[in-house]
Structures are given as C-alpha cells and as structure tokens.
Design an enzyme around this catalytic site. Structure first.
Site, PDB file in Angstrom:
ATOM      1  N   GLU A 186       0.840  -1.478  -0.194  1.00 38.92           N
ATOM      2  CA  GLU A 186      -0.243   0.027   0.142  1.00 38.92           C
ATOM      3  C   GLU A 186       0.475   1.580   0.187  1.00 38.92           C
ATOM      4  O   GLU A 186      -0.063   1.883  -0.468  1.00 38.92           O
ATOM      5  CB  GLU A 186      -1.042   0.061   1.053  1.00 38.92           C
ATOM      6  CG  GLU A 186      -2.180   0.502   1.106  1.00 38.92           C
ATOM      7  CD  GLU A 186      -3.136   0.664   2.953  1.00 38.92           C
ATOM      8  OE1 GLU A 186      -3.939   1.363   2.267  1.00 38.92           O
ATOM      9  OE2 GLU A 186      -2.745  -0.449   3.001  1.00 38.92           O
ATOM     10  N   ASP A 187       1.806   1.159   0.686  1.00 40.70           N
ATOM     11  CA  ASP A 187       2.924   2.457   1.209  1.00 40.70           C
ATOM     12  C   ASP A 187       4.371   2.584  -0.021  1.00 40.70           C
ATOM     13  O   ASP A 187       4.996   3.720  -0.092  1.00 40.70           O
ATOM     14  CB  ASP A 187       3.217   2.596   2.513  1.00 40.70           C
ATOM     15  CG  ASP A 187       2.016   3.132   2.938  1.00 40.70           C
ATOM     16  OD1 ASP A 187       1.003   3.279   2.171  1.00 40.70           O
ATOM     17  OD2 ASP A 187       1.885   2.583   4.638  1.00 40.70           O
TER      18      ASP A 187
END
Length: 745
Positions: free
Chosen positions: A81-82
């Site tokens: 996600e990051d």
C-alpha cells in the site's frame, strides 16, 4: 495502563530466535531488511521513521509466538500500500502464503466511499471476510491496530475519536471472540482513554491511590490460598494476583450504576494448575476456606466460552470480609486464555521443530465464528446490515441450548425458538409451528436459557408470519423471514417504494425530475449495494430500508453543495466578529498601528481593528489578522480553527503583532474551560483561585457532562498572557481538576 515495550529490529529477531529455527529466523531477518529498505525516508504522523511501525507490529506478533509467515507479514503488511513493492514482488521473495496474508490485510482499507459510515462498514466486511480465508490476516490486523492505538496521540482529535470508536466496536470484540485477551484488554483501555479521557484518568488516578492497599490485600489472599491448598500436595501450582483493567471497571461503574468506592474487586487472584482435576480440588479448598457468594460461580471448563476460553470463576468473602474474585485454570488453558486462536498457530516450544498446531477443539470454535460471518455475508443486503449482524449475533453474550439428541447450539443472548430453528436450517425455520422447552410447550417469544433442551415442532404446510419479525432477535433469522416475504410481494413493493420516495422529495422541497433520473437512481442503488434501483425501491416498499436513508443518498450531492456554502458563510461571519478597537488616524511607512495602540499591522493604513471573539486573544499571544469585507481587520490567535479554515481556502490574511506584549489595559477578555471531577466545593475552589489573580470576572458557568464529570466555563479580564497562564496554573493545581484549556467558540 502497563507500560509497553518498544522494540528495535534486532530485539524482535532475538525474540523470534527463542522459538524459531535458525532458517526461519533468517527469513524473518530478510523481511525486516527488505521492509527497512522499502520504507526508507518515510515518516509517520508523529515524525518518527515509518519502519518503527512494522517493527512494533512484528514484535507484538512475536510476543504471541506466531509462526514465521505471520511475523514476516507483520513486517511487510504496509509495503504493497505504501511503497513501490507489489504482491508479485512479495510472492517472489517470500512465497504465496505470505502474499495472500498481506493481500488480505491490504484489501481491508482499499475501498472508499464518500459516506464515512458506509465506508466504515464496508471496510469491516472486507476485514472479516479476509479473515475467513486465513485467520492470520486478522491477527496481523489486530497487531497493526494495537500499535496504531498506542501512537494515536499524533493524530487530530476528530480522527482519534473515530479510530477509538471503531476499535472499541469492532477490533476489541473481535480479539475477544478469537480469545486474544492480551490484545483485547489493551485495545479497550486505549480506546477509553481517547473516548472518555475524564473517566479514564479519574479511574486510573483512584486505582493508583489505592495501589499499596490492593497489593497488601492480594498478598494476604495469595498467602492464605497457598496455605489452604498445601495439604492437597499438588505439583506445578502458581498463585498470583492481577489488577483489573480500567475499561472493565468503567463498564462495571456504567452498567451497574456504581461509584468507584463501591467496587471492591479491583484485583483478582489467579491459580494455575497442572490438570483439570487439580482445578476442582483447588476450588474445593478455597470454598472450604472462605464462604462463596451465591450466583458468582461459573464453570467455563465444563461449558467453555465461544472463543475457547476455559476457567473456573468464583467470588468469595475473602480476607477482612471483602469480596475476592478467584480464577482457577490449567497452564494450558491459561495460554489459550491469553493468546486465544493465536496459540494454535504458534510453534511448539521445541526450537527448530518447525511444526504448527493449526486445528484442535479451540481453534475449531474460532473457525465456527468465521462460518457464522460467511452466513451473515450471504444474508445481508448491504455492508451496514452485515456489520449489524456481526456485532449483534457474533459479538454479543451467548447462551447454550441442547437438542433432544444432545447436540449443543450456541446462540446470542435473548434468542428464542425461532432463532434456533433458523440456525439449524432455513427450511426448519420456515416450517416451524411451535417449540417444546424441557418437554413443555412454550410460546415462540420464549427467551432461551443456557441448559434448555429445545425441540422444534414443524409442519410441511406451515408458513412464516410477519409477526415473527417482532419475535426473533438474531439477524440471520430476521433476514430469512424478510427474504421469504420479499419474494411474495416484489411488484407491489417496487411501486410503493417509488411512491414513498417521490412523496418524501416533494415534502422536503427537492425537484423529483433531476433526482429521480435513471442515472442518479442507478448510481445510488450501486452505492447502497443493490443490483438495480428496482431492488432498492422494493426494499423501501417492504420496509427493509428507511425512506429518509435512501433520499439522503439520492440528494447527497445537492446537500453537500449547500452545506459547503453555508459553512463558508459561517466561517466568514466568525472571522469578522470581534471587539472594535478603533480606526487608526496616522499612516506609517512600513507598519501601521491601530489607534488604540494595541495592534501593529504590516503595510496596511487606517483600518478598523477587532479582536476575534471566537478565540479571545490577549497581549502575549501569537496573533494573525484576517481582512474582512468592509469591517477592517479581525485579529485572531494563531491556531484558531477559523483561521486554519481561512488559510485552507486561500483567504486574505495579514501579519499583525501586539504593540506591547505586556498589554496596555488591564481587562482583555479571555475564556477558559475547566474539566474536573464532580465534587462538592469545586466551583468555590475555582472562584477563589481566580479572584486571587484578577478582579475582572465577567461570567462563570458550571455543569455536569454526560460522562458525570464537572465542566466550568470562565470569562475573565486579564492584562496579558502571562497573567492568564498564572491563573491556569493555579486552577490546574486544584484537587480533582483534570485539565484547564483556552476556549475556542
């Protein structure tokens, strides 16, 4: 709350090395190093390096002695996600199992909706369904949420409240259902500390004051229990005291309407034995020593909780005639009580065994929870309905009933014969005509009690009654009954639903032509998770969903535009309000004084100056000016919420400063709010503290908040911020005062 350990990467590796093989420890190290590289340069809201978060999550999982795949997933749960890493990258490096766990954790927060309530419910649905594929997904998520709660102070207050509420409503009960009490208790205490700070700190401080007394009492009780069981000659017995958690005390005060002073069992004694017969032998010795309180004995060994928890609970009249709670269980039961389903994924204690314990009676009970979630998913009409079912049917208290053949059924407390019939099978529920409890015919609205033997009476010609909707208590039974009638009356329901929506729109002043367009209806039906807008109208006609709820969604865009316009106008009015100082008379080259000689304005000539009423600035405060339309300069404290809103919208601000930081008059308005315990004499103490430091007291108002705490609002006149800070310091030293703050209006 007990202080939690903050791990370094090496400390986590040392911890896993105590129960993993060298080869698996090396895999965990590889995950740590890859995560460190991917998150390099990223910071959390608190300003600390982002990698600290995955390290703590992995550390929490290692404390639970989770397997290699789970600890690695703790390190990598945010990389997809990051960071630029993909699931394919994860699978290539660490295998399909870890990739699937991370995918499950990542998907939980992927979906986004404008309506925050709908987004919240949808995220919860994805979380629970992800768990149904691999329970380790939720264990990683619980560890992630636990560390986020430990560091929640770095976020805005509004976000703190939202996350704490979500944690208390969903994650803490989920940890409880999976039997992971170590995480459950900490999540509950942390949530309370943000949702009701006054009560939390009040209970914590009172517990701390009674700490020495509690320790002496528990030590005496432990000593007497050890003496009482000596003659039993049992092996491997541990007896120790444990403090009650703050949230459990808060619930006892709230649910039973008790004051703190009325709660005596702030601590409990726990006895751990080697075998089950030993637990009952210890119970007998304790009951021989002290008189048990009637109705306070529970045998969770014979009838375990749904999460696998087993223990004997008893409350006796202990030393000094005070109630004493005692829990008795085996060492194995204690491990399950602390770590729940996580204990059954943990490695066996022989290092290097590389074997996982995945299925036994307790973890099978956890899997039964998952099966219940899947059934609710099939029956629910949308995300919020699904979450209502999860919270109502799976997270509520339970009762246990038997069929005539001896099969045990676990039901939500308050369930009746119809709920049990539908839990057996939908066709059994549909064909139910009556029920027998312990051989005696009972009405269908009978509430099942633990231990009841229930026989469901059916008939092939029987059909459900609409009255059943008022009788059943579980979401599953209610959904099945509704589905039956929806199929019978669909066309009539569609027509009725459309008419109800049209009438509501006209009554509230909206144009039906634009709002009931095919495009808007289709879009709204999709957002509300209906296959078509006819399905949505049918649900309204039947009463499955409220008309205002659908109308609110249909008109959301129009209402949001209106709300934005109203908010902008309100902020403008707040910024322009204030106490008039005076119009300036002489121009300066680089800066301009207000003629009252209070404020210096950069590069502006001959303007009216006002001090903002919303934040009541006084000399010595950092201030900023807002250029109003036709009303001069409005001066506000830096940090005033209205100024922040103006900055965000790009409105005109100007640098200002006080001509004299000491103040040119003795009574600039300043507003304070005092928070404290509701006790006699508090208001008098506040007034004495204030009167000794200023002679300008404009108003004082006090009231009791819904949390039972006292709140006093003060409007004072002071010369400068130094004098005001002195008043605040004096108020903070008063007994029972929890906090003093400057007020924003």
């Amino acid at each position: 709350m007990a202080k939690t350990k903050k791990y370094t990467g090496e400390e986590v590796l040392t911890l896993v090395g105590q129960y993993m093989s060298d080869a698996d420890t090396a895999k965990v190290r590889a995950a740590y190093e890859w995560a460190s590289d991917l998150h390099k340069g990223q910071l959390r809201k608190s300003g600390e390096p982002y990698i600290i978060h995955p390290i703590q999550v992995a550390g929490i999982l290692a404390e639970l002695k989770m397997d290699t795949a789970t600890v690695i997933s703790g390190y990598l749960h945010d990389v997809v996600e990051d960071t630029p890493a993909t699931l394919a990258d994860v699978e290539a490096k660490f295998g399909e199992t870890i990739s699937q766990i991370i995918d499950g954790v990542t998907k939980i927060s992927k979906i986004q909706y404008k309506n925050s309530q709908e987004q919240l419910a949808e995220n919860h649905r994805k979380l629970l369904l992800a768990m149904s594929k691999d329970i380790r997904v939720i264990i990683v998520k619980l560890a992630d949420r636990l560390h986020n709660m430990r560091t929640l102070g770095a976020l805005r207050e509004e976000k703190q409240h939202r996350i704490a509420s979500e944690t208390l409503d969903i994650y803490a009960p989920l940890a409880d259902r999976l039997g992971i009490s170590t995480i459950k208790w900490e999540l509950e205490d942390l949530s309370l500390s943000y949702l009701n700070q006054e009560k939390y700190h009040s209970i914590a401080s009172r517990m701390n004051m009674k700490r020495d007394e509690r320790i002496r009492y528990v030590q005496e009780a432990v000593s007497e229990i050890e003496t009482a069981i000596q003659e039993l000659e049992l092996q491997h017995i541990d007896v120790y005291g444990r403090p009650k958690h703050i949230y459990s005390i808060y619930r006892k005060m709230t649910d039973k309407h008790k004051a703190f002073e009325e709660i005596y069992d702030l601590s409990a004694v726990r006895v751990l034995t080697e075998t089950i017969p030993d637990t009952y032998a210890v119970l007998g010795a304790i009951h021989s020593k002290w008189m048990p309180l009637p109705g306070r004995f529970k045998d969770y060994i014979a009838l375990p909780k749904a999460n696998g928890y087993q223990s004997l609970h008893t409350t006796v009249i202990g030393p000094g005639g005070r109630p004493l709670e005692v829990q008795i269980r085996t060492h194995t039961m204690h491990e399950v009580a602390e770590f729940g389903v996580a204990a059954h994924w943990a490695y066996k204690q022989n290092k290097g065994a590389n074997k996982e314990i995945k299925i036994n009676d307790h973890s099978q009970q956890a899997l039964n929870v998952i099966q219940g979630i899947l059934e609710l998913q099939e029956d629910a009409k949308n995300a919020e309905d699904f979450m209502d079912g999860v919270q109502g049917d799976l997270f509520s208290d339970r009762v246990y009933a038997f069929t005539p053949r001896g099969d045990v059924f676990e039901l939500a407390k308050g369930a009746g014969p119809l709920d049990m019939a539908f839990s057996i099978h939908t066709n059994v529920g549909i064909k139910t005509t009556g029920a027998k409890i312990n051989g005696r015919i009972v009405p269908l609205d009978y509430k099942i009690k633990t231990g009841d033997i229930i026989e469901i009476i059916t008939s092939t010609s029987a059909k459900p009654s609409r009255d059943w909707l008022d009788i059943v208590s579980t979401r599953r039974a209610r959904n099945k009954i509704k589905q039956y009638f929806k199929q019978l009356d669909r066309d009539d329901n569609i027509e009725a639903g459309r008419e109800l929506v049209t009438r509501n729109l006209r009554d509230t002043g909206f144009s039906t032509i634009a709002i009931l367009s095919t495009e808007n209806l289709t879009k709204t039906a999709e957002v509300l998770h209906y296959h078509s807008y006819d399905d949505m109208f049918a649900a309204i006609g039947y009463g499955d969903v409220t008309v205002p709820g659908v109308v609110n969604k249909l008109t959301e865009g129009i209402r949001e535009a209106q709300q934005e316009a109203e908010t902008a106008e309100l902020q403008r009015e707040l910024l322009e309000e204030g106490h008039e100082i005076k119009r300036g008379e002489t121009a300066l080259t680089q800066r301009q004084k207000g003629s009252a000689d209070d404020i210096v304005i950069a590069g502006v000539d001959n303007l009216l100056i006002r001090l903002g009423r919303c934040c009541t600035p006084v000399p010595g405060d950092q201030v900023i000016g807002y250029i109003t339309k036709g009303r001069g300069i409005s001066v506000h404290r830096v940090g005033c919420p209205n100024i922040r809103a103006a900055e965000t919208q790009g409105q005109r601000l100007v640098d200002v400063q006080w001509e004299d930081e000491e103040g040119l008059k003795p009574n600039y308005d300043a507003d304070l709010t005092v928070h404290g315990e509701n006790r006699n004499g508090l208001l008098n103490d506040v007034l004495r503290a204030v009167n000794g430091r200023t002679r300008f007291v404009n108003s004082v108002n006090g009231h009791v908040t819904k949390n039972g705490m006292a709140q006093v609002s003060l409007s004072l006149g002071v010369k400068n911020s130094m004098q005001l800070n002195g008043i605040m310091d004096a108020l903070n030293t008063l007994p029972a005062v929890y906090d003093v703050e400057r007020t924003f209006h």
